[in-house]
Design a protein around this motif. Structure first.
Motif, PDB file in Angstrom:
ATOM      1  N   MET A   1       0.845  -1.198   0.000  1.00  0.00           N
ATOM      2  CA  MET A   1       0.000   0.000   0.000  1.00  0.00           C
ATOM      3  C   MET A   1       0.877   1.242   0.000  1.00  0.00           C
ATOM      4  SD  MET A   1      -3.222   0.516  -0.105  1.00  0.00           S
ATOM      5  CE  MET A   1      -4.188   1.986  -0.149  1.00  0.00           C
ATOM      6  N   ASN A   2       1.777   1.287   0.985  1.00  0.00           N
ATOM      7  CA  ASN A   2       2.663   2.424   1.134  1.00  0.00           C
ATOM      8  C   ASN A   2       3.533   2.629  -0.113  1.00  0.00           C
ATOM      9  OD1 ASN A   2       3.695   4.581   2.387  1.00  0.00           O
ATOM     10  ND2 ASN A   2       5.101   3.453   3.726  1.00  0.00           N
ATOM     11  N   ILE A   3       4.078   1.505  -0.572  1.00  0.00           N
ATOM     12  CA  ILE A   3       4.951   1.575  -1.753  1.00  0.00           C
ATOM     13  C   ILE A   3       4.167   2.090  -2.949  1.00  0.00           C
ATOM     14  CG2 ILE A   3       6.330   0.170  -3.350  1.00  0.00           C
ATOM     15  CD1 ILE A   3       6.895  -1.645  -0.901  1.00  0.00           C
ATOM     16  N   ASN A   4       2.924   1.602  -3.032  1.00  0.00           N
ATOM     17  CA  ASN A   4       2.064   2.003  -4.142  1.00  0.00           C
ATOM     18  C   ASN A   4       1.855   3.505  -4.182  1.00  0.00           C
ATOM     19  OD1 ASN A   4       1.128   0.644  -6.259  1.00  0.00           O
ATOM     20  ND2 ASN A   4      -0.460  -0.484  -5.134  1.00  0.00           N
ATOM     21  N   THR A   5       1.505   4.071  -3.013  1.00  0.00           N
ATOM     22  CA  THR A   5       1.266   5.516  -3.001  1.00  0.00           C
ATOM     23  C   THR A   5       2.548   6.264  -3.302  1.00  0.00           C
ATOM     24  OG1 THR A   5       1.481   5.343  -0.622  1.00  0.00           O
ATOM     25  CG2 THR A   5      -0.743   5.675  -1.484  1.00  0.00           C
ATOM     26  N   LYS A   6       3.660   5.752  -2.795  1.00  0.00           N
ATOM     27  CA  LYS A   6       4.944   6.383  -3.059  1.00  0.00           C
ATOM     28  C   LYS A   6       5.198   6.446  -4.577  1.00  0.00           C
ATOM     29  CE  LYS A   6       9.138   6.349  -0.266  1.00  0.00           C
ATOM     30  NZ  LYS A   6      10.079   5.445   0.415  1.00  0.00           N
ATOM     31  N   ALA A   7       4.964   5.324  -5.227  1.00  0.00           N
ATOM     32  CA  ALA A   7       5.174   5.262  -6.676  1.00  0.00           C
ATOM     33  C   ALA A   7       4.255   6.247  -7.378  1.00  0.00           C
ATOM     34  CB  ALA A   7       4.933   3.848  -7.182  1.00  0.00           C
ATOM     35  N   LYS A   8       3.018   6.325  -6.832  1.00  0.00           N
ATOM     36  CA  LYS A   8       2.051   7.228  -7.466  1.00  0.00           C
ATOM     37  C   LYS A   8       2.494   8.678  -7.343  1.00  0.00           C
ATOM     38  CE  LYS A   8      -2.505   5.217  -7.735  1.00  0.00           C
ATOM     39  NZ  LYS A   8      -3.668   4.863  -6.907  1.00  0.00           N
ATOM     40  N   VAL A   9       2.971   9.040  -6.156  1.00  0.00           N
ATOM     41  CA  VAL A   9       3.440  10.412  -5.943  1.00  0.00           C
ATOM     42  C   VAL A   9       4.604  10.700  -6.876  1.00  0.00           C
ATOM     43  CG1 VAL A   9       4.594  11.958  -4.315  1.00  0.00           C
ATOM     44  CG2 VAL A   9       2.659  10.580  -3.564  1.00  0.00           C
ATOM     45  N   LYS A  10       5.515   9.735  -6.950  1.00  0.00           N
ATOM     46  CA  LYS A  10       6.684   9.880  -7.805  1.00  0.00           C
ATOM     47  C   LYS A  10       6.257  10.113  -9.256  1.00  0.00           C
ATOM     48  CE  LYS A  10      11.173   7.644  -7.607  1.00  0.00           C
ATOM     49  NZ  LYS A  10      11.789   6.322  -7.484  1.00  0.00           N
ATOM     50  N   ARG A  11       5.302   9.286  -9.690  1.00  0.00           N
ATOM     51  CA  ARG A  11       4.840   9.428 -11.070  1.00  0.00           C
ATOM     52  C   ARG A  11       4.162  10.768 -11.288  1.00  0.00           C
ATOM     53  NH1 ARG A  11       2.261   4.424 -13.861  1.00  0.00           N
ATOM     54  NH2 ARG A  11       4.476   3.979 -13.843  1.00  0.00           N
ATOM     55  N   GLY A  12       3.392  11.206 -10.259  1.00  0.00           N
ATOM     56  CA  GLY A  12       2.718  12.493 -10.359  1.00  0.00           C
ATOM     57  C   GLY A  12       3.714  13.619 -10.519  1.00  0.00           C
ATOM     58  N   ILE A  13       4.758  13.585  -9.681  1.00  0.00           N
ATOM     59  CA  ILE A  13       5.776  14.644  -9.768  1.00  0.00           C
ATOM     60  C   ILE A  13       6.445  14.612 -11.133  1.00  0.00           C
ATOM     61  CG2 ILE A  13       8.013  15.386  -8.878  1.00  0.00           C
ATOM     62  CD1 ILE A  13       7.059  14.451  -6.137  1.00  0.00           C
ATOM     63  N   TRP A  14       6.758  13.423 -11.599  1.00  0.00           N
ATOM     64  CA  TRP A  14       7.393  13.282 -12.922  1.00  0.00           C
ATOM     65  C   TRP A  14       6.502  13.849 -14.018  1.00  0.00           C
ATOM     66  CZ3 TRP A  14      10.920  13.347 -16.237  1.00  0.00           C
ATOM     67  CH2 TRP A  14      10.797  12.750 -17.501  1.00  0.00           C
ATOM     68  N   ASN A  15       5.196  13.546 -13.897  1.00  0.00           N
ATOM     69  CA  ASN A  15       4.267  14.054 -14.909  1.00  0.00           C
ATOM     70  C   ASN A  15       4.233  15.573 -14.919  1.00  0.00           C
ATOM     71  OD1 ASN A  15       3.194  12.113 -16.549  1.00  0.00           O
ATOM     72  ND2 ASN A  15       1.783  11.376 -14.977  1.00  0.00           N
ATOM     73  N   ILE A  16       4.171  16.146 -13.708  1.00  0.00           N
ATOM     74  CA  ILE A  16       4.139  17.615 -13.641  1.00  0.00           C
ATOM     75  C   ILE A  16       5.401  18.174 -14.264  1.00  0.00           C
ATOM     76  CG2 ILE A  16       4.226  19.600 -12.078  1.00  0.00           C
ATOM     77  CD1 ILE A  16       2.475  17.922 -10.168  1.00  0.00           C
ATOM     78  N   PHE A  17       6.545  17.589 -13.893  1.00  0.00           N
ATOM     79  CA  PHE A  17       7.830  18.062 -14.425  1.00  0.00           C
ATOM     80  C   PHE A  17       7.865  17.938 -15.945  1.00  0.00           C
ATOM     81  CE2 PHE A  17      12.236  17.217 -15.695  1.00  0.00           C
ATOM     82  CZ  PHE A  17      12.827  18.389 -15.256  1.00  0.00           C
ATOM     83  N   LYS A  18       7.380  16.784 -16.420  1.00  0.00           N
ATOM     84  CA  LYS A  18       7.418  16.502 -17.850  1.00  0.00           C
ATOM     85  C   LYS A  18       6.629  17.553 -18.633  1.00  0.00           C
ATOM     86  CE  LYS A  18       5.067  12.892 -19.396  1.00  0.00           C
ATOM     87  NZ  LYS A  18       4.701  11.451 -19.444  1.00  0.00           N
ATOM     88  N   TYR A  19       5.368  17.786 -18.178  1.00  0.00           N
ATOM     89  CA  TYR A  19       4.549  18.736 -18.923  1.00  0.00           C
ATOM     90  C   TYR A  19       5.056  20.161 -18.756  1.00  0.00           C
ATOM     91  CZ  TYR A  19       1.378  15.170 -20.395  1.00  0.00           C
ATOM     92  OH  TYR A  19       0.865  14.077 -21.012  1.00  0.00           O
ATOM     93  N   PHE A  20       5.605  20.453 -17.581  1.00  0.00           N
ATOM     94  CA  PHE A  20       6.166  21.787 -17.374  1.00  0.00           C
ATOM     95  C   PHE A  20       7.291  22.039 -18.382  1.00  0.00           C
ATOM     96  CE2 PHE A  20       9.431  24.470 -15.368  1.00  0.00           C
ATOM     97  CZ  PHE A  20       8.708  25.645 -15.261  1.00  0.00           C
ATOM     98  N   THR A  21       8.207  21.074 -18.513  1.00  0.00           N
ATOM     99  CA  THR A  21       9.332  21.273 -19.437  1.00  0.00           C
ATOM    100  C   THR A  21       8.850  21.321 -20.881  1.00  0.00           C
ATOM    101  OG1 THR A  21       9.715  18.905 -19.417  1.00  0.00           O
ATOM    102  CG2 THR A  21      11.127  20.253 -18.009  1.00  0.00           C
ATOM    103  N   LEU A  22       7.866  20.485 -21.200  1.00  0.00           N
ATOM    104  CA  LEU A  22       7.355  20.493 -22.580  1.00  0.00           C
ATOM    105  C   LEU A  22       6.747  21.844 -22.926  1.00  0.00           C
ATOM    106  CD1 LEU A  22       5.729  16.980 -22.973  1.00  0.00           C
ATOM    107  CD2 LEU A  22       7.646  17.905 -24.269  1.00  0.00           C
ATOM    108  N   ILE A  23       5.939  22.366 -21.974  1.00  0.00           N
ATOM    109  CA  ILE A  23       5.283  23.645 -22.237  1.00  0.00           C
ATOM    110  C   ILE A  23       6.326  24.745 -22.325  1.00  0.00           C
ATOM    111  CG2 ILE A  23       3.750  25.393 -21.228  1.00  0.00           C
ATOM    112  CD1 ILE A  23       2.096  22.984 -20.154  1.00  0.00           C
TER     113      ILE A  23
END
Lengths: 284, 323
Positions: A1-23
């Motif tokens: 459970m914990n690991i799952n949420t951690k991965a999700k947060v990580k992916r969320g941050i990556w997504n934000i970073f990704k779209y920020f750099t693209l824009i």
């Protein structure tokens, strides 16, 4: 459970970073051009009194475009450019394809040498070569001559030859052989059988070389010096370097007019442009 | 009667296999080779010849031996201008890094990926002289760049004159070159990444690989060759950089690169001999640099099927140590 949420947060941050750099990347890529568009629609007073990034009061103010078109003699420029492109593309595609056919299909002494001669030629920096090419063009009386400039531009470039050779490699030699058996000559094989099959490669070379010829300003400026007669779309912009050097409402309009055809071709043929570039680069 | 028979003979002879083949080779190669000769190799040898003369395009010339070459190294404005290429080498490495990053991001499913790709690529299609005007406008005091920087909190008084201040103007010009060519590099890299077998990614995903792992262990190794090739190209390209200073500043305020000076000497001052000597010197440097990089490339990555010399040496050394 914990690991799952951690991965999700990580992916969320990556997504934000990704779209920020693209824009950000896309913003920086269009910013210089967009600012140009904004300025091109401003009246002279507006240009003088407002900040460059402030939107124009009307998007229907086309005077700058009309003025730029007239001042830089762009009607003639487009006519010359189209004529040059048609002749150069026809000539260089035909000769390039013929050369590629010979180099790919026939083994003869000197085949490798010729390939290397073209490769070595691509290493020579073009600007430096113009020092002595100019002298040759001068002694051949080809300065200020449209045909002379066209022949110069036809000089077969390595990339298109490679695109054609690559394409020939994927066409089975059995096709040639059976045609020869049926009594077709080698010329016939090329013109009747292979050239029609070459269509995709021709389109690729046409776009790549076409954009290059359309945008060429250095050699055009050097060899077509009489701007009243031989102006091309690219060199028409030189008109704005002199006393008009800081009238950016006209300059921007002129820049946009010259850019429009490239933009239209790009939107229409995105896929071919991308794949053409990739093909040309893999071997070249 | 005799006439037609003769002609028939001729037609037969001409279309017979071997002759036809030779004829085809000769006619098809005639025009491209003629162009190559007239516009590349003859100018090349002429340039070599010019470099030993004091001459203009028209009029008398005088043989001066190696004087032009000595001048290339002696004059303040010639050889030292090569130092500027440092800016462009740094810029081209930044450009490759950015291109690699965006290519790896855009190779996978991204919302609006096609649009991002298109917007970042389009500058490549803009005509060089237009790029010049766009960036003159962009960098002018109080214009586009300054305005945007003010939006995010900079004071105009603290900003430099981007094209006049000689501590920053070469960097500004190099940045415009990144703007223009990054998208093209990116498209090349995307092409290379796409040619990687997609089952590799699926397998990696099953094994629970993260994005970074995918990049580090699948993408990077498979496009290593094209990255290194682009690095080689960018070094030789930086040595011969011409366009950004030529179209944006015209070489003023200390932005004249080697080729801008050469161009000026040749076409404005008509010192054709000196300009030719400059061209030959740079050409030799480029050839040497290319050869050195090719060797280095072979050393680290191997040549085609051959394995890299470095790995082979390592293995041999390990074997020796074992024995």
């Amino acid at each position: 459970m914990n690991i799952n949420t951690k991965a999700k947060v990580k992916r969320g941050i990556w997504n934000i970073f990704k779209y920020f750099t693209l824009i950000l990347g896309a913003f920086i890529s269009v910013l210089p051009l967009v600012s140009c568009v904004i300025t091109a629609f401003k009246t002279e007073e507006e240009y003088a009194s407002t900040n460059v990034m402030q939107l124009p009061s009307s998007w229907l103010y086309f005077d700058n475009f009309i003025q730029a078109f007239k001042q830089a003699n762009m009607g003639l420029a487009f006519r010359n450019s189209i004529l040059i492109m048609v002749v150069v593309l026809f000539g260089s595609i035909l000769t390039g394809a013929m050369l590629a056919y010979v180099l790919n299909r026939f083994k003869f002494p000197g085949n490798g040498l010729i390939r290397n001669a073209f490769l070595f030629a691509s290493l020579l920096p073009g600007i430096a070569m113009q020092v002595s090419v100019y002298q040759i063009m001068y002694s051949l009386h080809l300065i200020n001559s449209l045909p002379g400039y066209m022949i110069l531009m036809m000089g077969t470039d390595v990339i298109s030859i490679y695109i054609f050779i690559q394409f020939f490699e994927n066409i089975s030699v059995a096709l040639d052989e059976s045609a020869i058996m049926d009594g077709c000559t080698y010329f016939g094989v090329f013109f009747r059988i292979l050239l029609p099959l070459l269509k995709p490669a021709i389109v690729t070379v046409m776009i790549l070389k076409g954009v290059g010829v359309y945008n060429e300003y250095y050699t055009a400026n050097l060899y077509l010096q009489d701007k009243n007669k031989f102006v091309t779309v690219a060199t028409s912009l030189f008109k704005f370097t002199g006393p008009l050097g800081n009238q950016y409402n006209y300059i921007c309009a002129g820049v946009i007019i010259t850019m429009l055809p490239a933009l239209i071709v790009f939107i229409a043929c995105q896929k071919q442009i991308y794949s053409g570039l990739t093909q040309g680069a893999v071997k070249g | 009667m005799g006439e037609t028979r003769k002609r028939n003979c001729f037609v037969k002879w001409i279309s017979s296999g071997k002759v036809n083949k030779r004829l085809c080779i000769v006619t098809f190669m005639f025009f491209p080779l003629l162009l190559l000769l007239v516009f590349t190799y003859i100018p090349f040898f002429k340039m070599f010849q010019f470099s030993f003369y004091d001459m203009k395009y028209i009029g008398s010339r005088e043989f001066v031996g190696f004087e032009n070459y000595i001048n290339v190294f002696k004059r303040d404005d010639c050889f030292r201008a090569l130092a500027l290429c440092g800016y462009y080498i740094v810029a081209s490495f930044i450009q490759l890094g950015l291109a690699l990053y965006f290519a790896s991001v855009l190779s996978f499913k991204v919302k609006g990926g096609g649009i991002f790709k298109g917007l970042m690529f389009f500058p490549f299609l803009v005509c060089g002289i237009a790029v010049g005007f766009v960036f003159k406008f962009f960098y002018t005091r109080g214009f586009v760049l300054d305005t945007v920087l003010q939006w995010i909190g900079f004071e105009l008084d603290n900003l430099p004159y981007w094209l006049r201040d000689s501590s920053i103007n070469n960097a500004s010009l190099a940045a415009s070159s990144i703007w223009r060519y990054m998208g093209q590099n990116m498209v090349l890299f995307i092409g290379a990444i796409m040619s990687v077998d997609s089952s590799l990614y699926e397998a990696a995903a099953i094994d629970g690989a993260t994005g970074w792992h995918k990049f580090r262990y699948i993408i990077f190794p498979s496009i290593k060759t094209i990255i290194v090739l682009n690095m080689i190209l960018s070094i030789t390209g930086s040595l011969s950089v011409f366009e950004p200073p030529y179209v944006i500043t015209g070489g003023s305020f200390g932005t004249s690169t080697y080729f801008v000076i050469m161009n000026k000497l040749a076409h404005e001052n008509q010192k054709v001999g000196l300009a030719s000597a400059m061209a030959i010197v740079l050409l030799l440097i480029i050839l040497l640099a290319t050869a050195a990089q090719k060797l280095g490339f072979k050393y680290f990555f191997g040549d085609g099927e051959e394995e890299a010399i470095r790995t082979r040496r390592k293995r041999e050394k390990a074997r020796r140590e074992q024995a």
